[in-house]
Structure formats: C-alpha cells, structure tokens
Design a protein around this motif. Structure first.
Motif, PDB file in Angstrom:
ATOM      1  N   ARG A   1       0.862  -1.186   0.000  1.00  0.00           N
ATOM      2  CA  ARG A   1       0.000   0.000   0.000  1.00  0.00           C
ATOM      3  C   ARG A   1       0.899   1.237   0.000  1.00  0.00           C
ATOM      4  NH1 ARG A   1      -5.394  -1.313   2.432  1.00  0.00           N
ATOM      5  NH2 ARG A   1      -5.379  -3.584   2.783  1.00  0.00           N
ATOM      6  N   VAL A   2       0.438   2.315  -0.674  1.00  0.00           N
ATOM      7  CA  VAL A   2       1.242   3.528  -0.818  1.00  0.00           C
ATOM      8  C   VAL A   2       0.411   4.743  -0.432  1.00  0.00           C
ATOM      9  CG1 VAL A   2       2.692   4.910  -2.346  1.00  0.00           C
ATOM     10  CG2 VAL A   2       2.509   2.431  -2.711  1.00  0.00           C
ATOM     11  N   LEU A   3       0.953   5.568   0.446  1.00  0.00           N
ATOM     12  CA  LEU A   3       0.378   6.848   0.836  1.00  0.00           C
ATOM     13  C   LEU A   3       1.398   7.958   0.564  1.00  0.00           C
ATOM     14  CD1 LEU A   3      -1.035   5.835   4.348  1.00  0.00           C
ATOM     15  CD2 LEU A   3      -2.391   6.169   2.266  1.00  0.00           C
ATOM     16  N   TYR A   4       0.928   9.194   0.622  1.00  0.00           N
ATOM     17  CA  TYR A   4       1.863  10.315   0.513  1.00  0.00           C
ATOM     18  C   TYR A   4       1.308  11.520   1.237  1.00  0.00           C
ATOM     19  CZ  TYR A   4      -1.090  12.526  -3.054  1.00  0.00           C
ATOM     20  OH  TYR A   4      -2.138  13.138  -3.722  1.00  0.00           O
ATOM     21  N   THR A   5       2.223  12.393   1.620  1.00  0.00           N
ATOM     22  CA  THR A   5       1.887  13.706   2.147  1.00  0.00           C
ATOM     23  C   THR A   5       2.664  14.737   1.346  1.00  0.00           C
ATOM     24  OG1 THR A   5       3.687  13.714   3.774  1.00  0.00           O
ATOM     25  CG2 THR A   5       1.590  12.714   4.455  1.00  0.00           C
ATOM     26  N   ASP A   6       2.584  15.975   1.749  1.00  0.00           N
ATOM     27  CA  ASP A   6       3.381  16.998   1.049  1.00  0.00           C
ATOM     28  C   ASP A   6       4.875  16.766   1.228  1.00  0.00           C
ATOM     29  OD1 ASP A   6       1.122  18.269   0.141  1.00  0.00           O
ATOM     30  OD2 ASP A   6       1.101  19.787   1.735  1.00  0.00           O
ATOM     31  N   ALA A   7       5.257  16.044   2.287  1.00  0.00           N
ATOM     32  CA  ALA A   7       6.675  15.922   2.628  1.00  0.00           C
ATOM     33  C   ALA A   7       7.294  14.587   2.244  1.00  0.00           C
ATOM     34  CB  ALA A   7       6.880  16.141   4.131  1.00  0.00           C
ATOM     35  N   ALA A   8       6.490  13.512   2.165  1.00  0.00           N
ATOM     36  CA  ALA A   8       7.109  12.196   2.021  1.00  0.00           C
ATOM     37  C   ALA A   8       6.170  11.203   1.365  1.00  0.00           C
ATOM     38  CB  ALA A   8       7.543  11.663   3.391  1.00  0.00           C
ATOM     39  N   LEU A   9       6.776  10.137   0.883  1.00  0.00           N
ATOM     40  CA  LEU A   9       6.067   8.973   0.359  1.00  0.00           C
ATOM     41  C   LEU A   9       6.125   7.882   1.423  1.00  0.00           C
ATOM     42  CD1 LEU A   9       4.779   8.083  -2.433  1.00  0.00           C
ATOM     43  CD2 LEU A   9       6.946   6.891  -2.831  1.00  0.00           C
ATOM     44  N   TYR A  10       5.001   7.226   1.672  1.00  0.00           N
ATOM     45  CA  TYR A  10       4.903   6.157   2.669  1.00  0.00           C
ATOM     46  C   TYR A  10       4.537   4.858   1.957  1.00  0.00           C
ATOM     47  CZ  TYR A  10       4.769   9.912   6.135  1.00  0.00           C
ATOM     48  OH  TYR A  10       5.068  11.013   6.911  1.00  0.00           O
ATOM     49  N   VAL A  11       5.258   3.800   2.238  1.00  0.00           N
ATOM     50  CA  VAL A  11       4.986   2.502   1.627  1.00  0.00           C
ATOM     51  C   VAL A  11       4.912   1.459   2.724  1.00  0.00           C
ATOM     52  CG1 VAL A  11       5.710   0.783  -0.060  1.00  0.00           C
ATOM     53  CG2 VAL A  11       6.234   3.205  -0.454  1.00  0.00           C
ATOM     54  N   ALA A  12       3.836   0.680   2.738  1.00  0.00           N
ATOM     55  CA  ALA A  12       3.666  -0.414   3.690  1.00  0.00           C
ATOM     56  C   ALA A  12       3.686  -1.727   2.939  1.00  0.00           C
ATOM     57  CB  ALA A  12       2.353  -0.261   4.457  1.00  0.00           C
ATOM     58  N   VAL A  13       4.472  -2.667   3.405  1.00  0.00           N
ATOM     59  CA  VAL A  13       4.564  -3.978   2.778  1.00  0.00           C
ATOM     60  C   VAL A  13       4.294  -5.043   3.838  1.00  0.00           C
ATOM     61  CG1 VAL A  13       5.994  -5.574   1.456  1.00  0.00           C
ATOM     62  CG2 VAL A  13       6.297  -3.102   1.159  1.00  0.00           C
ATOM     63  N   ARG A  14       3.289  -5.872   3.599  1.00  0.00           N
ATOM     64  CA  ARG A  14       3.011  -7.034   4.435  1.00  0.00           C
ATOM     65  C   ARG A  14       3.526  -8.261   3.683  1.00  0.00           C
ATOM     66  NH1 ARG A  14       2.411 -10.044   8.827  1.00  0.00           N
ATOM     67  NH2 ARG A  14       1.114  -8.471   9.846  1.00  0.00           N
ATOM     68  N   ALA A  15       4.543  -8.901   4.266  1.00  0.00           N
ATOM     69  CA  ALA A  15       5.168 -10.086   3.667  1.00  0.00           C
ATOM     70  C   ALA A  15       4.696 -11.314   4.430  1.00  0.00           C
ATOM     71  CB  ALA A  15       6.689  -9.961   3.709  1.00  0.00           C
ATOM     72  N   TRP A  16       3.633 -11.924   3.952  1.00  0.00           N
ATOM     73  CA  TRP A  16       3.141 -13.124   4.613  1.00  0.00           C
ATOM     74  C   TRP A  16       4.131 -14.262   4.452  1.00  0.00           C
ATOM     75  CZ3 TRP A  16      -0.841 -10.013   2.522  1.00  0.00           C
ATOM     76  CH2 TRP A  16      -1.833  -9.649   3.447  1.00  0.00           C
ATOM     77  N   ASP A  17       4.199 -15.104   5.471  1.00  0.00           N
ATOM     78  CA  ASP A  17       5.104 -16.249   5.410  1.00  0.00           C
ATOM     79  C   ASP A  17       4.511 -17.385   6.241  1.00  0.00           C
ATOM     80  OD1 ASP A  17       7.332 -18.064   5.541  1.00  0.00           O
ATOM     81  OD2 ASP A  17       8.666 -16.384   5.088  1.00  0.00           O
ATOM     82  N   SER A  18       4.223 -18.507   5.589  1.00  0.00           N
ATOM     83  CA  SER A  18       3.628 -19.655   6.284  1.00  0.00           C
ATOM     84  C   SER A  18       4.611 -20.328   7.218  1.00  0.00           C
ATOM     85  CB  SER A  18       3.114 -20.664   5.256  1.00  0.00           C
ATOM     86  OG  SER A  18       4.172 -21.096   4.397  1.00  0.00           O
ATOM     87  N   ARG A  19       5.891 -20.024   7.099  1.00  0.00           N
ATOM     88  CA  ARG A  19       6.919 -20.557   7.998  1.00  0.00           C
ATOM     89  C   ARG A  19       7.662 -19.372   8.610  1.00  0.00           C
ATOM     90  NH1 ARG A  19       9.721 -24.381   3.663  1.00  0.00           N
ATOM     91  NH2 ARG A  19      11.274 -24.661   5.302  1.00  0.00           N
ATOM     92  N   ALA A  20       6.889 -18.598   9.365  1.00  0.00           N
ATOM     93  CA  ALA A  20       7.420 -17.331   9.887  1.00  0.00           C
ATOM     94  C   ALA A  20       8.626 -17.544  10.783  1.00  0.00           C
ATOM     95  CB  ALA A  20       6.330 -16.580  10.644  1.00  0.00           C
ATOM     96  N   GLY A  21       8.727 -18.695  11.428  1.00  0.00           N
ATOM     97  CA  GLY A  21       9.871 -18.956  12.295  1.00  0.00           C
ATOM     98  C   GLY A  21      11.166 -19.128  11.545  1.00  0.00           C
ATOM     99  N   GLU A  22      11.099 -19.283  10.220  1.00  0.00           N
ATOM    100  CA  GLU A  22      12.308 -19.473   9.416  1.00  0.00           C
ATOM    101  C   GLU A  22      12.703 -18.219   8.658  1.00  0.00           C
ATOM    102  OE1 GLU A  22      12.163 -22.994   7.028  1.00  0.00           O
ATOM    103  OE2 GLU A  22      11.012 -24.099   8.526  1.00  0.00           O
ATOM    104  N   ILE A  23      12.056 -17.117   8.946  1.00  0.00           N
ATOM    105  CA  ILE A  23      12.460 -15.846   8.333  1.00  0.00           C
ATOM    106  C   ILE A  23      13.886 -15.522   8.762  1.00  0.00           C
ATOM    107  CG2 ILE A  23      12.040 -13.354   8.348  1.00  0.00           C
ATOM    108  CD1 ILE A  23       9.058 -13.997   8.591  1.00  0.00           C
ATOM    109  N   GLN A  24      14.721 -15.151   7.810  1.00  0.00           N
ATOM    110  CA  GLN A  24      16.129 -14.865   8.077  1.00  0.00           C
ATOM    111  C   GLN A  24      16.349 -13.361   8.205  1.00  0.00           C
ATOM    112  OE1 GLN A  24      18.568 -17.413   8.498  1.00  0.00           O
ATOM    113  NE2 GLN A  24      16.618 -18.519   8.616  1.00  0.00           N
TER     114      GLN A  24
END
Length: 919
Positions: A122-145
């Motif tokens: 998802r992407v938002l913005y204001t007069d000053a900045a660009l905001y980006v949110a990323v949700r990285a789903w992972d079915s094996r979250a315990g193995e995220i490096q």
C-alpha cells in the motif's frame, strides 16, 4: 539479493563486455586562466539552459516511452487526516484508505512462476514524504532470516525493497531496502541497470514480525528524490521481495532475465498530486581529533614519536532547482576510510586503487567516462580517476644531508558537484576541486631550515552533458576534464595544463535486442619542454623507441595531443548473444593528469559469442558459455596480440556456483618490455583458471579460485590460489578469512639499461617470486545504527634472481636468438651486489646492486560507527600499520612473520563527529 537483472563474474585478465561473459586478454599563465574561466562559464551556462527546459507531463504518457509497452501502475493515496507513525506495525486506520496490490511474480528460481508466499503493498503520501507499507506473509514465519549488520551490507536475509524512478526517465532509480532486523540499504541505479551502492539518503523505516510473517513501513522524504515541478506526478515504481531460505526473488514488475534493461521494466506509481519539489538543504559539519604514535627516530625532528591535531570542515547539499543538486565539501577528512592493500609492482605501469572516500564515491555515476576494455587495470581506465584529487605529492624534498618532512597526501581545500537530470531528458554534471600547494620542511646537515614545494596548487574540473532519446534507449553525451597547476620552477617537469574532451553514444534498437555504442575522445597536455619530453618517454608512450618509425621524439615540444575511440555492435538479449568492435588510441593520447590510463599507441579488435541457459534444469540453475577472440596492433602495424579463449560460469541447483576457462595467445610484439628500447617479440603463452563458491546463504560458506599460466618457449610460469571462508557465528556477528598464495618464475624480468662497450645493453633477470597474504575481517553489529568493524592484512612478498640475460636480437626467430644468458664466469657477487662482465676480462661492466628483495607489511584498523541521529554519525577509529624490507629474497613464512611483528609500527587514533542538518 539481486536488484540487478544479472550479476557479473570476472577474473584477472578477462574483459566483461556484458554481465557473465568475458573477453580475455593476457598481454602485458594568464591565457591559461582565461581558458579555465571560459570553460567554467560555458559549463555553468549549459547547466542553466538545460535546467530550464519545459517539463513534460508524464501522466499524459499512457505508453512506456522506453518501448516496452504500456506500463502497469499502482495508485498512491494522500494520507488523511494524518500521516502514519513509522514503527512497522501497520495498525493505523490511515493505511486502510490506501489501495492494496499483490500481483507479484518470481524471477528466481522459476521466472514467471507465482510466488510461494503472498505480498501486499500500500502507498500513501503527504506533502513531505512517500509512505509505503509492505506485508510479507510467510507460512513458515519462524524461518524468516534476519542478519543484523551495519548499514548497506548485503547479507543472506529476507529483504523488501522499494524502487522509485522519480525522474521517470526509465534509466535511473532510487532504491530503499530493509531486512526484518531493520538493517537499511540504499542504492542508486543509472544507465538502466548499473548501480551505485555508495549513495546514502536520509529516510526512515520500521519493521515488525509476527506469526503471519513480517512487515516493513517506509517513510521516504521527497527531499531525497529528484522530480520536476508539476501539478501531478507519475513515478516509475517497483517493489522487490527476497525469501532467502527459498532463494526466491519476487518483483511486482519482473525484469526478464533474457532481455536487457532494469529500470525501463518498472511499472508506474500514479495518483500523486499537489506536491512540490522541496527546497533541499542539507548541512553536515564535522570535527576530527587525531593522534599519532610511532617510534621516535633519534635526531629527526619530524619523527619525534607522535603528534596530535584537530580539524574542522563540512559538507553542504542543496537543490539549485527541483532537478539539479549542488554537493560541496570543505576541508574534507577521510580518516575513517580503510587503507589500501599492499602490493609489489615490478611492471612499468601504475597500480590502480579503488576510491574509498565518500564524497568522491557518492553520486559519481554522472562523471564516469570509461576508456577501458577489460578487467583489472585495463577495465579501470577512465578519463576521471577521482584519486588524482588529493593524491600523494609528485615530489619529495631533498634532505640536504639532514632531515626532510614526509608529506603523504595533498590537502583538499574544497570540492563541489553540480548534478541532475531535467524533465526534457538532459543529464548535467559539473565537478570542481581545489588542492593546496604542499611544502615540506627541511633541516639540512648544517642545521639550516628550508621549505620546499613538493606539490603545486591545482584546480580540477570535470563536466558532463548528455541527452536521452526514445525513452532512454538512445543516449548521446559530451564529457570533458581540465587540470591547471600553478608550478614553481622546481616542479617544472609537471604539466601546467591538461584537457580531455569526449563524446559517447549508446543506441539500443529492434525491441531493445541490439546495441550500437561508441566514444570519441581527444586529449591535450601542455607544459615546459622538459615536462612534455618526460611524457613522450613515459611507459604509456615510449616515443624514444629506436625501431618505431611512426614515432618521433621531439624534446622541444611544449604540448602533446592525441585521440582515442571505441565502436561496438552487439546483441544484448536472448539465449544467444554477441559483441564485436574495436578500441584505439593514438600515440599522443594522454589522460593521466586526471584520469587513469596504462598505454597509448594501440588498437584492439574483439569478438565474443555467448550461449546462456537461464532456466533451471536437472543439474544447473543457470549456465553461461563464452567464446572470445581478439587481436591488437600498434600504430606501426606491429601485431601485439592474437588470441582467444573459452570460458563458462554456472550455478548449480543447490546454489553452489563456479566457473573456469582456458586461454591461449600467440607471440606478439611488446613495445614496453625494454622500457624505451626497441620492441621485442614476446613468446606465446596459455593459461587456465577456475573458481568455485558454496551456497552464500549458509552460516559457514566459502570459495576457492586459482590459475596456472605458462610460456613454454621462455620457461616462465606462475600459479596462484585464493580462498575465502566466512562464518556467521550469530545473526549479528560475522568473520571472514581470505588467504592467498602465489608463486612464479619470470625468466625475463627487466632490470636495467646501460651503455657497455659502446652499445646500449638491456639486462633481464630470472626471478622466482612468492607472495602470501591473509585478510581478516570481523563485523559485530549491536543495533542497525551501532557497529564495530575490524580489518587486518599481513602481506609478505619475496623475489630471488638466479639467472641473468641480455637482449641480442629483439626480432630473432626464436627466443634463444633474442635473449642470451650470462654464463657463470660472467656473473659474480661482491658484498651482495651482482656484477656482470660482458667481455670476460675480469672487470665488471655493470653493477646491478642487490636485486633480491623481501617486502613485509601489516595494515589493520578498527572502526566503531554510531549513527546517533538520522544522517549524524560518530566514528571512533584505530589504525595500525607497519612495514619492513630486506634483501634476503628467499621466501620463508616463519621468518617473514617474525620480522614483520618485530618492525616498528605506527598507531593512529581518531574521533570524528558530524551532525546532519536538513529539510
């Protein structure tokens, strides 16, 4: 992690024409002030003119100007009623107003396949900045490096990256990356795929992890981007994710592996309205406290055991227009920069060292104008070699039987860069620098005090102007450099002025499948007759060669001009690719005052064909096979080289990788071997090489490489092995050890030229040389903003001469006819000196001194880096160095290490604090 479409595998002696293919070569005053003012005035006028080009409304272009079809787009939404707080949680309601998109595709390991795990952006913005949110789903979250390293370190972690082509020129992009541990990386891309990882921006990101995967929340200030002043904006845009345990790389818009281009493959980010480019102003003042401790030398007032000093300076960055930025530095200090590695150079040519100083690394892409062809020192040849600015002085003071101060480097008063791109497709750049006149103090044998100028005050200027056409598929540019020196009479052997000017082009056509590129460069140096004669006699030109009918040494000249050019045509897409072309330099071409160049007076022709397999099979994940051919001639039409090779690079299914090749070259004419004497026919040679690397994702990983080279007719040979092993002991602790060992016998190493018995004699020796070195690195990261870096490299090199010979007929039919050895009764040793008796009359004709050598070096440092506020840093640095040499010659590792650690050392302690002020 690979933002680029492909990685480059090179080895010493090979010319990479494009990634993963190689072409291998294995052959060794007032008027002046007015001119400088005119150049600066013209360059400034060009900047003003091109920065005023009317902007193009990018949102009116529904078709990608690069020719790759309609660009898909994402929508940015204005954040209301307030902007999100950057903590990585994504739990604020404002994010629900943004439009999500999740259509990601694999590039690795299976190009075009759907992702293993879902990703939503998802992407938002204001007069000053660009905001980006990323949700990285992972079915094996315990193995995220998530490896905890210092900023800008590429580690085997999961990563999320945001790429923004804010110019929307389809050639340049700003990339912001983060791993789950919060480690940031930022990269600037240019020329549609080349990267500059020294670029640093001031931005913020937060990350968090839960049982569903991990999230990243970016805040990218518009002040860190470059874009035109318009009511509406449409940026080039892409999002990247890496899942390291699967070695899976996902893109929102995938750059195809079989096709060229990277930034030109981006989608678009639309919906940004009502923002204006901010008035960018950044100030970075600094202060440095330095103390040095070394053994005192009795009687030497310049080595009294230690000294300390304090210095102040700063950097300034501001926006001249919305697209043009000024970067300036005043009294810069680079004490935190790692020292160069030790080398032993027995050739006639200068050793190239890479730039490590931040100001001369960051954003320097506009000022790159290569004149090289090859890797190693050949690849590094360029019209602008940044290390010329602030270099070691050209001269040393005469101690007059007493003591002289040693000046190690030239003071840089200041430097500035003006650079940017306009909406009309123009790229502009202007760099200037001023260095101080350096004086060395002298106390002679009588105790009298003197000062002697060892380096003149100098001004440097580099300019660049380029224009993109066809959405960046065609680019035409101009480039120029200028050097002016204020010379005292004692330094009249230097050029007082040096200029180069060049044009280059790159035209990609037929669906971006073929390319036609080239460059044309002219050079001029001016100075006293002594200075120009020195240039004519230098190893790069050798006008004094007695057999060169196309060269005439003129000791009365006060200037020298030359020309260089390269033209190349090739296929850059698909499974079959090729390139062919030529590169030429006239004898008078000279660019070493501000550039780096080994040799003039040569023309090289090359051809290359490659077959690549990029889809995984039963054994290989990828495989590249290359065929190369080349030839080289000087301007007297003497053939200097004719050879070819076959080489390959591969990656296995388990992510181990490697490469190997075999290279052969026929005999050729060597202009430089006799160091200004006649050219000599160099015998043919062949060599093989290999390299293998384990899976880089593992805690314990390593690699090994080696080569073997042989010249059968001369009996010369060499081999070498390098190895590296890294151990990630914890997520925030990593060690690397990289030993190297090489041995070789060169039966015709140049030693001396002397007039003996009425003839000029060229003396060579048979040297057996051994080199051993070991590089240690350790990195401990406490937080993403606090890290400790350790480095140490011991180095030992020895050379022993066992035979001696002389040239009798440089053009003889065989090597035995060209080079005749001295017999035992013609060689004698007196107190270590080697004496040669040509006519066997019992009286030595040449004293070679003691040519055997052993050189020892140890260089190490420790750097504690703390970014206590965004853009503001404290450095605590300890540097240690020691070196020694002797004439024993025979290699003995134990004795060498003992001598090295017994040698006197120098310790330097440094504290540097800077504070970022910006908006």
């Amino acid at each position: 992690m690979c933002w680029k479409p492909e990685s480059t595998h090179t080895r010493s002696g090979c010319i990479p024409i494009k990634a993963k293919h190689q072409l291998c070569l294995d052959w060794r005053t007032e008027s002046r002030l007015r001119g400088s003012q005119l150049l600066i005035g013209v360059a400034t006028l060009l900047v003003v003119l091109v920065s005023g080009v009317a902007p193009v409304s990018s949102q009116e272009q529904s078709v990608d100007a690069s020719g790759h079809g309609t660009a898909p787009f994402a929508i940015a939404v204005r954040a209301m009623p307030s902007s999100p707080h950057i903590d990585g949680e994504l739990n604020e309601s404002v994010w629900q107003t943004a439009h999500p998109f999740n259509d990601f595709t694999q590039r690795e390991p299976h190009e075009g396949a759907p992702p293993t795990e879902e990703t939503e952006v998802r992407v938002l913005y204001t007069d000053a900045a660009l905001y980006v949110a990323v949700r990285a789903w992972d079915s094996r979250a315990g193995e995220i490096q998530a490896q905890l390293t210092r900023r800008d370190v590429e580690s085997p972690s999961d990563w999320i990256g945001i790429a923004i082509d804010s110019y929307r020129d389809r050639r340049t992009a700003f990339v912001f990356m983060v791993n789950p541990a919060g480690v940031k990386r930022d990269i600037y891309f240019f020329d549609d795929g080349e990267e500059d990882d020294s670029w640093d921006a001031v931005w913020d990101v937060g990350t968090s992890r839960d049982e569903r995967g991990w999230t990243a929340e970016f805040r990218i200030p518009f002040s860190q981007l470059r874009f035109p002043d318009a009511d509406q904006h449409r940026f080039g845009f892409n999002v990247y994710r890496q899942i390291i345990r699967l070695n899976e790389e996902l893109f929102w818009r995938v750059p195809p592996k079989a096709e060229p281009g990277f930034v030109s493959r981006f989608g678009d980010l639309a919906g940004i309205e009502g923002i204006r480019p901010p008035q960018r102003v950044e100030i970075l003042p600094y202060t440095v406290l330095t103390g040095t401790k070394e053994p005192a030398e009795a009687g030497n007032p310049f080595r009294d055991g230690g000294n300390g000093n304090a210095s102040f300076g700063g950097d300034l960055k501001f926006g001249l227009t919305s697209n043009i930025t000024v970067d300036a530095t005043f009294n810069p200090d680079f004490g935190q920069v790692e020292a160069d590695p030790a080398v032993v150079n027995l050739t006639a040519f200068e050793t190239f060292f890479p730039e490590r100083r931040p100001f001369f690394n960051e954003g320097i892409d506009i000022f790159r104008f290569s004149i090289g062809l090859g890797d190693g020192d050949m690849e590094n040849e360029s019209l602008f070699y940044t290390r010329r600015i602030g270099r070691a002085p050209h001269s040393q003071a005469d101690d007059r039987g007493g003591y002289a101060e040693q000046v190690n480097q030239t003071t840089i008063y200041g430097a500035a860069k003006v650079s940017g791109r306009t909406p009309g497709g123009w790229t502009v750049g202007l760099l200037t620098a001023v260095t101080a006149e350096e004086e060395a103090e002298v106390i002679d044998a009588a105790g009298s005090h003197f000062s002697e100028v060892v380096e003149p005050r100098s001004e440097y200027m580099v300019g660049r102007l380029a224009r993109d056409f066809r959405g960046g598929l065609t680019q035409v540019g101009l480039f120029g450099t200028a050097v002016h020196r204020h010379l005292p009479s004692t330094l009249d052997h230097l050029h007082n002025a040096a200029y180069t000017i060049g044009a280059n082009w790159n035209h990609r056509f037929l669906n971006d499948t073929y390319s036609f590129s080239g460059r044309i460069v002219g050079s001029r140096v001016a100075g006293s007759a002594e200075a120009i004669e020195r240039t004519q006699r230098s190893a790069a030109h050798l006008y004094q060669r007695p057999d060169a009918d196309h060269l005439t040494l003129d000791p009365t000249r006060t200037s020298l001009t030359g020309f260089a050019s390269q033209v190349a045509f090739g296929k850059t897409a698909g499974d079959w690719r090729f390139s062919t072309g030529f590169d030429t330099r006239t004898p008078g071409f000279e660019s070493n005052d501000l550039g780096f160049m080994r040799e003039a007076d040569r023309t090289i022709q090359w051809s290359w064909i490659q077959r690549r397999w990029q889809q995984p099979g039963k054994v290989f994940r990828s495989f590249f096979l290359n065929f190369n051919q080349w030839s080289a001639f000087n301007y007297g039409w003497d053939r200097e080289a004719l050879g070819g090779n076959v080489n390959l690079n591969f990656t296995l299914l388990n992510y181990w990788s490697g490469g190997m090749g075999i290279n052969g070259e026929l005999e050729g004419f060597s202009s430089a071997s006799l160091r200004g004497g006649p050219g000599i026919i160099r015998p043919g040679n062949w060599n093989i090489w290999f390299h293998f690397n384990s899976d880089f994702r593992k805690p314990l990983r390593g690699g090994i490489g080696g080569h073997y080279w042989r010249s059968p007719e001369t009996g010369s040979w060499s081999w070498g092995v390098t190895h590296h092993m890294s151990w990630r002991a914890a997520g925030n602790l990593d060690f690397t050890v990289a030993p190297g060992f090489s041995r070789g016998l060169n039966t015709w190493q140049y030693l001396e030229t002397e007039d003996v018995l009425g003839e000029t004699r060229y003396i060579f020796g048979g040297i057996e040389q051994t080199t051993a070195h070991m590089t240690f690195r350790g990195n401990l990261t406490f937080t993403p903003n606090l890290s400790l870096q350790l480095y140490m490299q011991p180095f030992i090199a020895s050379g022993t001469y066992d035979t001696y010979s002389r040239v009798v007929d440089p053009n003889g039919a065989t090597w035995a006819a060209r080079m005749v050895p001295f017999e035992d009764d013609q060689v004698s040793i007196d107190g270590g000196d080697v004496l040669l008796d040509f006519d066997r009359d019992g009286v030595s004709d040449i004293n070679l001194g003691t040519p055997d050598f052993t050189y020892l070096s140890l260089r190490s440092n420790a750097v504690l880096r703390w970014e206590y506020l965004p853009g503001s840093t404290v450095f605590l640095v300890w540097q240690h160095g020691r070196s020694d040499s002797n004439d024993r010659g025979r290699f003995n590792l134990g004795d060498g290490l003992s001598d090295l650690f017994d040698a006197d050392g120098m310790n330097t302690f440094l504290v540097k604090v800077n504070y970022w002020l910006g908006r």
